[in-house]
Scaffold this active site. Structure first.
Site, PDB file in Angstrom:
ATOM      1  N   LEU A 142     -20.377 -38.948   0.924  1.00 54.26           N
ATOM      2  CA  LEU A 142     -20.248 -38.301   2.566  1.00 54.26           C
ATOM      3  C   LEU A 142     -21.406 -38.998   2.962  1.00 54.26           C
ATOM      4  O   LEU A 142     -22.756 -38.896   2.477  1.00 54.26           O
ATOM      5  CB  LEU A 142     -20.101 -36.790   2.367  1.00 54.26           C
ATOM      6  CG  LEU A 142     -19.042 -35.956   1.878  1.00 54.26           C
ATOM      7  CD1 LEU A 142     -19.129 -34.695   1.864  1.00 54.26           C
ATOM      8  CD2 LEU A 142     -17.862 -36.535   2.481  1.00 54.26           C
ATOM      9  N   ASP A 143     -21.211 -39.135   4.380  1.00 57.24           N
ATOM     10  CA  ASP A 143     -22.449 -39.487   5.175  1.00 57.24           C
ATOM     11  C   ASP A 143     -23.328 -38.371   5.281  1.00 57.24           C
ATOM     12  O   ASP A 143     -23.114 -37.161   5.039  1.00 57.24           O
ATOM     13  CB  ASP A 143     -21.942 -39.864   6.869  1.00 57.24           C
ATOM     14  CG  ASP A 143     -21.242 -41.041   6.714  1.00 57.24           C
ATOM     15  OD1 ASP A 143     -21.344 -41.843   5.853  1.00 57.24           O
ATOM     16  OD2 ASP A 143     -20.444 -41.302   7.678  1.00 57.24           O
ATOM     17  N   LYS A 144     -24.530 -38.640   5.515  1.00 58.67           N
ATOM     18  CA  LYS A 144     -25.851 -37.561   5.610  1.00 58.67           C
ATOM     19  C   LYS A 144     -25.428 -36.561   6.571  1.00 58.67           C
ATOM     20  O   LYS A 144     -25.459 -35.289   5.918  1.00 58.67           O
ATOM     21  CB  LYS A 144     -26.919 -38.370   5.829  1.00 58.67           C
ATOM     22  CG  LYS A 144     -28.212 -37.290   6.127  1.00 58.67           C
ATOM     23  CD  LYS A 144     -29.367 -37.994   6.573  1.00 58.67           C
ATOM     24  CE  LYS A 144     -30.502 -37.136   6.807  1.00 58.67           C
ATOM     25  NZ  LYS A 144     -31.957 -37.608   7.294  1.00 58.67           N
ATOM     26  N   THR A 146     -22.508 -35.718   7.481  1.00 60.84           N
ATOM     27  CA  THR A 146     -20.991 -35.093   7.256  1.00 60.84           C
ATOM     28  C   THR A 146     -21.276 -33.974   6.280  1.00 60.84           C
ATOM     29  O   THR A 146     -21.992 -34.323   5.184  1.00 60.84           O
ATOM     30  CB  THR A 146     -20.098 -36.094   6.980  1.00 60.84           C
ATOM     31  OG1 THR A 146     -20.027 -37.288   7.898  1.00 60.84           O
ATOM     32  CG2 THR A 146     -18.738 -35.735   6.674  1.00 60.84           C
ATOM     33  N   HIS A 242     -17.978 -45.100   7.990  1.00 59.51           N
ATOM     34  CA  HIS A 242     -18.210 -44.414   9.056  1.00 59.51           C
ATOM     35  C   HIS A 242     -16.594 -44.381   9.765  1.00 59.51           C
ATOM     36  O   HIS A 242     -16.375 -44.550  10.698  1.00 59.51           O
ATOM     37  CB  HIS A 242     -19.021 -45.217  10.058  1.00 59.51           C
ATOM     38  CG  HIS A 242     -20.393 -44.920   9.773  1.00 59.51           C
ATOM     39  ND1 HIS A 242     -21.263 -45.586  10.298  1.00 59.51           N
ATOM     40  CD2 HIS A 242     -20.900 -44.217   8.800  1.00 59.51           C
ATOM     41  CE1 HIS A 242     -22.525 -45.202   9.930  1.00 59.51           C
ATOM     42  NE2 HIS A 242     -22.205 -44.589   8.643  1.00 59.51           N
TER      43      HIS A 242
END
Length: 362
Positions: A142-144, A146, A242
Site C-alpha cells: 500500500l502507498d505510504k 494509503t 498509484h
C-alpha cells in the site's frame, strides 16, 4: 557429499532459490549443470533447479563447493524492536491464522523502507512473528499515505500462494475514497493505461495511451455531499502504481488530499483533513488451506471524521455490487460506450446516476 535437511521456512520454494538463500558460490548455472549430471539429489532422487522442495526432504550435492551457511551472506542484522514498536505493530492486527496475518496499516507508515523511509511495516515485521519459525513476509503493498488492509504471509509456501493470487488478479480489493466533486456517471469502469511521468524519476504516474501498461478500475458512487464531494468505492482490476489516484484524476475527480495528482483543488475547506482520503477497506482472497479470507478494516481517524462531517451513512458502504445481466443482443446499441465521458470512463451496464440503497426496514 554435503547434506542438508529442508527447513519449514523453505517449504515450497524452488531448489535454485534454496541455494541462493543459503550459499554464496552456487549459482543457477551450477545447479543446472549438477542436475544434468545427476549429482544434486532430493531424498536420493535426481533434482532440477526449478523443482519445488518440501520441508523434511534431504538435499545432497557435490562437496567441491562450500557447505551452506545458516544465514544469507548479504543479510544485514536488524536492530531489535522496542516494546513500544512491538505494541504498535500488534495493535494493527485484524486477523491471524496458520497462513496469514492481516493488519490495518495506518496512513503515514510506509510498507517498505528506503533511504528516505527508515521506519516501515517491513522493518518492524519481527513484532508479528509470534510462534512462527520466521517473521512474516510482504506479498503486496500500500502507498505510504494509503491506509487499510495489508496481507502478510506467515511462511514461504503461503507467500508463494498469495503472490500467485495477486498476480493472477484472483484477489478482490475494495478501496473507499473521498473525491473532489461527484462523478457524473455513478458506476462504471475506468480503462486507461498508466505509465511513468517523464522527469519525475518514476515517483509520479500518468495516463499514457501510447506506452502505458493496461490499467482498469471499477468504481461506484456510494454517497454524495451535494456537488462538493463523493464517497466512492474503487475496485482495481489491475495493480499499477498509484492506479486509483491516477484514474480518479483522469475522470476529473481527484481524491481529497491528493496534491500530487489533484493539485490545490484536492484540498477542501470547512474542516476536512488535508490528508489523503484513500483506504483499503476490504480484501477477499483464497487461502492455501482451500478456504477464503475476507477481512475489512475500519476507516482511519481523519477519514472517519470527514465521513461524520459530511453526514455519510457507513451502513451503505458494504452493499455488494451485483452486475445485471447484459441486454438481449438485438436490443444492444452500437454507439460508443464512452460517448460523452471523460478519458477512459465507461458506464457499467444498468448504471444510473444514483447509487443503489438498501430497502428501508418496515
Amino acid at each position: 557429499m554435503p547434506t542438508a535437511t529442508i527447513a519449514e521456512d523453505d517449504d515450497g520454494i524452488r531448489l535454485d532459490r534454496w541455494f541462493q538463500r543459503h550459499t554464496k558460490d552456487i549459482s543457477f548455472n551450477i545447479v543446472s549443470r549438477w542436475s544434468k549430471s545427476g549429482v544434486v539429489r532430493l531424498d536420493g532422487a535426481k533434482a532440477g533447479p526449478g523443482d519445488r522442495i518440501a520441508a523434511g526432504q534431504t538435499l545432497t550435492w557435490p562437496e567441491e563447493l562450500p557447505v551452506p551457511v545458516a544465514t544469507r551472506p548479504t543479510e544485514k542484522p536488524r536492530e531489535p524492536l522496542s516494546e513500544a514498536q512491538i505494541e504498535y505493530m500488534r495493535a494493527m492486527v485484524l486477523h491471524m491464522d496458520a497462513h496469514a496475518i492481516v493488519i490495518n496499516k495506518p496512513p503515514g507508515l510506509a510498507t517498505q523502507g528506503g533511504t528516505k523511509q527508515p521506519t516501515s511495516v517491513d522493518a518492524m515485521l519481527d513484532a508479528l512473528q509470534f510462534d512462527a519459525p520466521s517473521r512474516p513476509r510482504l506479498v503486496h503493498r500500500l502507498d505510504k499515505d494509503t491506509s487499510g488492509v495489508l496481507l502478510l504471509a506467515r511462511n514461504a509456501k503461503a507467500a508463494a500462494f498469495f503472490s500467485k493470487e495477486f498476480a493472477g488478479r484472483e484477489a478482490r480489493k475494495s478501496y473507499w475514497a473521498l473525491t473532489v466533486g461527484v462523478p457524473k456517471i455513478a458506476a462504471g469502469t475506468i480503462d486507461a493505461p498508466i505509465g511513468k511521468q517523464p522527469g519525475t524519476g518514476g515517483e509520479k504516474m500518468q495516463v499514457d495511451t501510447e506506452a502505458g501498461l493496461k490499467a482498469k478500475t471499477r468504481y461506484r458512487v456510494i454517497e454524495r455531499a451535494a456537488g462538493r464531494a463523493a464517497w466512492v468505492e474503487f475496485l482495481p482490476l489491475t495493480g499499477r502504481t498509484h492506479q486509483i489516484r491516477v484514474h480518479a484524476a483522469a475522470i476529473g475527480h481527484s481524491l481529497v488530499g491528493d496534491g500530487k495528482y489533484g493539485g490545490k483543488e484536492s484540498y477542501l475547506t470547512g474542516g476536512i483533513s488535508r490528508k489523503l482520503h484513500l483506504h483499503s477497506r476490504r480484501l477477499v482472497i483464497a487461502t492455501p488451506g482451500g478456504g477464503t479470507l475476507d477481512v475489512k478494516a475500519e476507516l482511519p481517524p481523519h477519514m472517519a471524521e470527514s465521513w461524520q462531517m459530511l453526514g455519510f451513512d457507513l451502513q451503505l458502504g458494504d452493499i455488494e455490487i451485483v452486475e445485471p445481466p447484459p441486454p438481449p443482443l438485438k436490443k444492444r446499441r452500437l454507439s460508443s460506450a464512452t460517448s460523452g465521458n471523460r478519458r477512459g470512463e465507461r458506464r457499467s451496464r444498468g448504471a444510473t446516476d444514483e447509487p443503489k440503497r438498501p430497502p428501508r426496514k418496515k
